[in-house]
Design an enzyme around this catalytic site. Sequence first.
Site, short mmCIF file in Angstrom:
data_model
loop_
_atom_site.label_atom_id
_atom_site.label_comp_id
_atom_site.label_asym_id
_atom_site.label_seq_id
_atom_site.Cartn_x
_atom_site.Cartn_y
_atom_site.Cartn_z
N ARG A 1 -21.47 -1.19 3.70
CA ARG A 1 -20.76 -2.28 4.37
C ARG A 1 -20.68 -2.03 5.87
NH1 ARG A 1 -14.84 -3.68 2.24
NH2 ARG A 1 -14.08 -2.21 3.78
N ARG B 1 0.81 -1.21 0.00
CA ARG B 1 0.00 0.00 0.00
C ARG B 1 0.85 1.26 0.00
NH1 ARG B 1 -4.84 -2.56 2.65
NH2 ARG B 1 -6.46 -1.03 2.89
P1 AMP Z 1 -8.29 -3.58 4.52
O1 AMP Z 1 -9.12 -4.67 5.10
O2 AMP Z 1 -7.34 -4.08 3.47
O3 AMP Z 1 -9.12 -2.44 4.02
O4 AMP Z 1 -7.38 -3.00 5.70
C1 AMP Z 1 -7.94 -2.41 6.84
C2 AMP Z 1 -6.93 -1.53 7.55
O5 AMP Z 1 -5.78 -2.30 7.92
C3 AMP Z 1 -6.37 -0.39 6.70
O6 AMP Z 1 -7.21 0.75 6.73
C4 AMP Z 1 -5.03 -0.14 7.40
O7 AMP Z 1 -5.20 0.57 8.60
C5 AMP Z 1 -4.59 -1.56 7.75
N1 AMP Z 1 -3.80 -2.18 6.66
C6 AMP Z 1 -4.12 -3.25 5.89
N2 AMP Z 1 -3.17 -3.53 4.99
C7 AMP Z 1 -2.20 -2.60 5.17
C8 AMP Z 1 -0.95 -2.32 4.54
N3 AMP Z 1 -0.50 -3.06 3.51
N4 AMP Z 1 -0.22 -1.27 5.02
C9 AMP Z 1 -0.64 -0.52 6.04
N5 AMP Z 1 -1.82 -0.70 6.67
C10 AMP Z 1 -2.59 -1.74 6.25
#
Ligand code: AMP
Length: 187
Positions: free
Chosen positions: A128, A89
């Site tokens: 959601r 990310r």
């Molecule tokens: P997601 O389910 O992929 O939308 O992730 C939920 C939250 O987890 C994000 O808003 C970030 O706070 C954290 N997160 C997930 N993947 C990453 C990543 N690759 N780098 C940094 N934070 C992450």
Amino acid sequence: MKRLIFMGPPGAGKGTQADIVKEKFKIPQISTGDMLRVAVKNGTAMGLEAKKFMDAGDLVPDAVVIGIIRDRLVETDCANGFILDGFPRTVEQAKALSGILKELRMELDSVVNLDVPDEELVKRLLGRAIKEGRSDDNEETIKNRLHTYNTKTLPLIDFYKGTGILRQINGLGSMEEITDSILKQIQ
Ligand code: AMP
């Protein structure tokens, strides 16, 4: 055998599509978001640290997620391929991933980017929030997550454009239509 990255803003449907595509290729789906939520639920030290960032809609520090991915990619089920869902990310994470894959003598096949306009994302994410009760799906956090995506993650598109494996997918349409266009572009 496929080694894939699924990219896209929050609410673009990357988790849903990764879920379908992993069945097709019989490869694990590796979601840093899911792994972080498990750590939060289990109350581990890493989970406690990550929760602050997640609840605010900010990114968890690079070192934390890079460590998670490094540990996961050496597991035996990744030998036949994988889908990274929500990682990398940041450009920093993408560079670290390149290094890890080089060490493991693995090459990426495709980076799939799901493109969805911001207005549609807000609508989907609020929907959601009601359905799943995720603590990071309230309006303020959603706005911050989109802002974080636009500032920190969008530059990755350029990072991967240069590699020739970036596949741009229109993320508007039915689930089946989007799956079809992903499969066409990664075969
Ligand atoms: P997601 O389910 O992929 O939308 O992730 C939920 C939250 O987890 C994000 O808003 C970030 O706070 C954290 N997160 C997930 N993947 C990453 C990543 N690759 N780098 C940094 N934070 C992450």
